[in-house]
Design an enzyme around this catalytic site. Structure first.
Site, mmCIF file in Angstrom:
data_model
loop_
_atom_site.group_PDB
_atom_site.id
_atom_site.type_symbol
_atom_site.label_atom_id
_atom_site.label_comp_id
_atom_site.label_asym_id
_atom_site.label_seq_id
_atom_site.Cartn_x
_atom_site.Cartn_y
_atom_site.Cartn_z
ATOM 1 N N ALA A 81 32.260 11.470 9.668
ATOM 2 C CA ALA A 81 31.086 11.213 8.804
ATOM 3 C C ALA A 81 31.393 9.980 7.963
ATOM 4 O O ALA A 81 31.582 10.068 6.752
ATOM 5 C CB ALA A 81 30.821 12.429 7.926
ATOM 6 N N GLY A 92 9.330 13.090 12.386
ATOM 7 C CA GLY A 92 10.140 13.503 11.225
ATOM 8 C C GLY A 92 11.496 12.841 11.223
ATOM 9 O O GLY A 92 12.186 12.832 10.209
ATOM 10 N N GLY A 93 11.884 12.287 12.384
ATOM 11 C CA GLY A 93 13.134 11.518 12.465
ATOM 12 C C GLY A 93 14.363 12.347 12.174
ATOM 13 O O GLY A 93 14.371 13.582 12.282
ATOM 14 N N CYS A 96 15.744 12.723 9.274
ATOM 15 C CA CYS A 96 15.564 13.467 8.030
ATOM 16 C C CYS A 96 15.133 14.910 8.283
ATOM 17 O O CYS A 96 15.810 15.857 7.879
ATOM 18 C CB CYS A 96 14.537 12.732 7.174
ATOM 19 S SG CYS A 96 13.993 13.647 5.750
ATOM 20 N N LYS A 123 20.096 21.077 4.284
ATOM 21 C CA LYS A 123 19.819 21.823 3.050
ATOM 22 C C LYS A 123 19.590 23.297 3.352
ATOM 23 O O LYS A 123 19.921 24.166 2.537
ATOM 24 C CB LYS A 123 18.623 21.232 2.311
ATOM 25 C CG LYS A 123 19.028 20.199 1.284
ATOM 26 C CD LYS A 123 19.429 18.855 1.845
ATOM 27 C CE LYS A 123 20.824 18.436 1.858
ATOM 28 N NZ LYS A 123 21.087 17.135 2.471
ATOM 29 N N HIS A 145 13.761 25.061 -24.148
ATOM 30 C CA HIS A 145 14.991 25.832 -24.339
ATOM 31 C C HIS A 145 14.781 27.250 -23.823
ATOM 32 O O HIS A 145 13.737 27.835 -24.104
ATOM 33 C CB HIS A 145 15.345 25.881 -25.825
ATOM 34 C CG HIS A 145 16.538 26.750 -26.094
ATOM 35 N ND1 HIS A 145 17.824 26.338 -25.802
ATOM 36 C CD2 HIS A 145 16.639 28.013 -26.592
ATOM 37 C CE1 HIS A 145 18.675 27.310 -26.133
ATOM 38 N NE2 HIS A 145 17.981 28.333 -26.604
ATOM 39 N N GLY A 184 31.954 11.005 1.936
ATOM 40 C CA GLY A 184 30.688 10.651 1.287
ATOM 41 C C GLY A 184 29.830 11.914 1.204
ATOM 42 O O GLY A 184 30.338 13.035 1.369
ATOM 43 N N ALA A 185 28.521 11.714 0.975
ATOM 44 C CA ALA A 185 27.629 12.864 0.787
ATOM 45 C C ALA A 185 27.656 13.805 2.000
ATOM 46 O O ALA A 185 27.786 15.032 1.849
ATOM 47 C CB ALA A 185 26.217 12.376 0.526
#
Ligand SMILES: Cc1cc2nc3c(=O)[nH]c(=O)nc-3n(C[C@H](O)[C@H](O)[C@H](O)COP(=O)(O)OP(=O)(O)OC[C@H]3O[C@@H](n4cnc5c(N)ncnc54)[C@H](O)[C@@H]3O)c2cc1C
Length: 463
Positions: free
Chosen positions: A267, A39-40, A42, A51, A442, A181-182
């Site tokens: 970062a 999965g590295g 990520c 997240k 909508h 950054g992010a």
């Protein structure tokens, strides 16, 4: 044991494991080597665990704001260890899922560190034994690691990278985050919500400097409103580690400033994992810490490909996977086409979320386009008001000649989900009319995309 394969993938992150699965689907005898859980970065130390943390921060803010929805919560307690454990458990579960996928697809998973011994062989050591792997083709997917400021070292406690920031025992009293950054912005949102005093330091003139200027401004305002201190145009000259705190010496024009905190998170980007894996032995070309590849991921050595973070920016999981897919198809002589680097969505998952695609307004002008720009503010969206998210906007940039979609920039709730409509639109070469005249359900936030497209041509409805 037969240790000979059609294709061997070094690194089991999102680039590596997607490549392995595609190779197996194409009937290639495939092996994947990783020294860490599959999965590295990520799955284990990047996209997914962050997240999960950000979801907890969102929940904290929902609880704080519950009263406006008619819910009175008289007391609550934040249990940081539960937040961290939840994040770790999700990573672990997904990593096991990838191991299962390898088995299901008959991919040989070899645990250990791989080093090339020739263009057709790799030695894998796992501390107990060394295995020699022969392969017709290789894909290098060794990923990257956080870059550091020259002369500064991560100590994991006072000076940390994103990895440690993900598992701190408790939120620090204060934190200087170098790099907006992010990753810097996501941690700024998370720790600020957890009660840490956050001070950001960014060398460019704005936070999220790769995004459209309007987006940076809006996020800056929202961060400042929530108590984050932001220093832009700020060049770090020295990081001074003392017993109980770290001083960061900054130069801002002619001004010298010192900011300090118990913890400093650096970062400032990623550098490829190109060292000590035998690339010199086999003569793979490298530039500035990244493997040089062509549009299919092929290196200067014909049977060796490279994908993902090790091949340079943009350092994104979905880029790594897309490159993996293409590289394998090229190796298998399957009908394929190169990755479309002009159509890469970019997302930052702080609140408000930021998502973008294609050219910023400034870049479009710089490239000589005559443009039409449409904007729609969420404060005019019925759905945004209903869900209590009236801040932010959608901005779309079209080429005025044919109405070609050049770029889209969203800040606000669910921006990272909404951007995909534009990615599909761009891949189908949609024009402003397709976005403006295609019905949108909508009430949804996605109507804002339709409204922004209408606005670009002066026929917006709810502005
Ligand atoms: C904090 C953080 C948040 C992020 N959030 C996002 C996000 O929201 N969205 C997004 O798209 N991207 C995000 N990223 C970036 C994303 O994680 C990377 O772009 C992605 O993981 C790159 O995938 P990869 O396949 O190139 O390699 P990686 O995921 O880095 O995996 C490489 C693997 O190779 C292994 N390896 C390296 N060398 C060897 C060797 N010699 N032998 C054996 N194994 C080896 C490593 O141990 C690792 O497991 C984030 C990154 C960080 C750090």
């Amino acid at each position: 044991m037969n240790n000979s394969y059609d294709i061997t993938i070094l690194g089991g992150g999102p680039g590596g494991y997607v490549a392995a699965i595609r190779a197996s689907q194409l009937g290639l005898n495939t092996a994947i080597i990783d020294q860490d859980p599959l999965g590295g970065v990520c799955l284990n130390w990047g996209c997914i665990p962050t997240k999960s943390l950000l979801k907890s921060a969102e929940m904290i803010n929902s609880v704080k704001n519950a009263e406006q929805y008619g819910i009175k919560i008289s007391s609550y307690k934040i249990e940081h260890s539960v937040i961290i454990n939840r994040s770790r458990q999700i990573s672990e579960r997904l990593s096991k899922g990838i191991s299962f996928l390898m088995k299901k697809n008959n991919i040989k998973h070899i645990h250990g560190r791989g080093v090339f011994s020739s263009k057709n062989s790799i030695k894998v050591s796992n501390g107990k034994k060394v295995t020699n792997i022969q392969s017709k083709n290789f894909i290098i997917a060794t990923g990257g690691r956080p870059k550091n400021i020259p002369g500064v070292s991560f100590d994991g406690k006072q000076i940390i990278s994103s990895k440690e920031a993900m598992v701190l025992n408790k939120p620090p009293k204060d934190m200087v985050i170098i790099g907006a950054g992010a990753i810097g912005c996501e941690f700024a949102y998370f720790y600020n919500t957890c009660g840490t005093k956050v001070i950001m330091v960014e060398m460019m003139d704005r936070i999220l400097p790769m995004e459209d200027e309007d987006i940076s401004k809006e996020l800056n305002n929202r961060f400042v409103d929530s108590g984050v201190v932001i220093n832009t145009n700020a060049i770090v000259e020295k990081v001074e580690k003392l017993k109980t705190k770290v001083k960061v010496h900054i130069k801002n024009g002619n001004k010298k400033i010192v900011v300090e905190s118990s913890t400093v998170l650096i970062a400032i980007g990623i550098t490829g994992n190109v060292d000590d894996i035998g690339l010199n032995t086999i003569g793979v070309n490298i530039d500035n810490g990244s493997i040089i590849i062509d549009e299919y991921g092929q290196t200067n050595i014909p049977n060796i490909f490279a994908i993902g973070d090790v091949s340079g920016p943009p350092w994104l999981a979905h880029v790594a996977s897309a490159q993996g897919h293409v590289a394998v198809e090229k190796i298998a002589n399957h009908n394929t086409r190169p990755v479309d680097y002009s159509n890469i969505p970019s997302c930052t998952y702080c609140q408000p979320q930021v998502a973008s695609l294609g050219l910023t307004e400034a870049k479009a002008k710089e490239q000589g386009y005559k443009i039409k720009v449409g904007k729609f503010y969420f404060k005019s969206s019925g759905k945004a008001l209903s869900i209590g998210e009236p801040n932010g906007f959608v901005k779309i940039i079209f080429d005025s000649k044919y109405g070609e979609l050049l770029g889209c920039h969203i800040i606000g709730a669910e921006a990272t989900e909404m951007i995909q409509e534009l990615v599909i639109a761009k891949s189908l070469e949609a024009t402003w009319e397709n976005l403006a005249l295609t019905m949108h359900p909508h009430p949804t936030l996605s109507e804002s995309i339709m409204e922004a497209a209408l606005d670009a041509y002066g026929i917006g409805v709810h502005q």
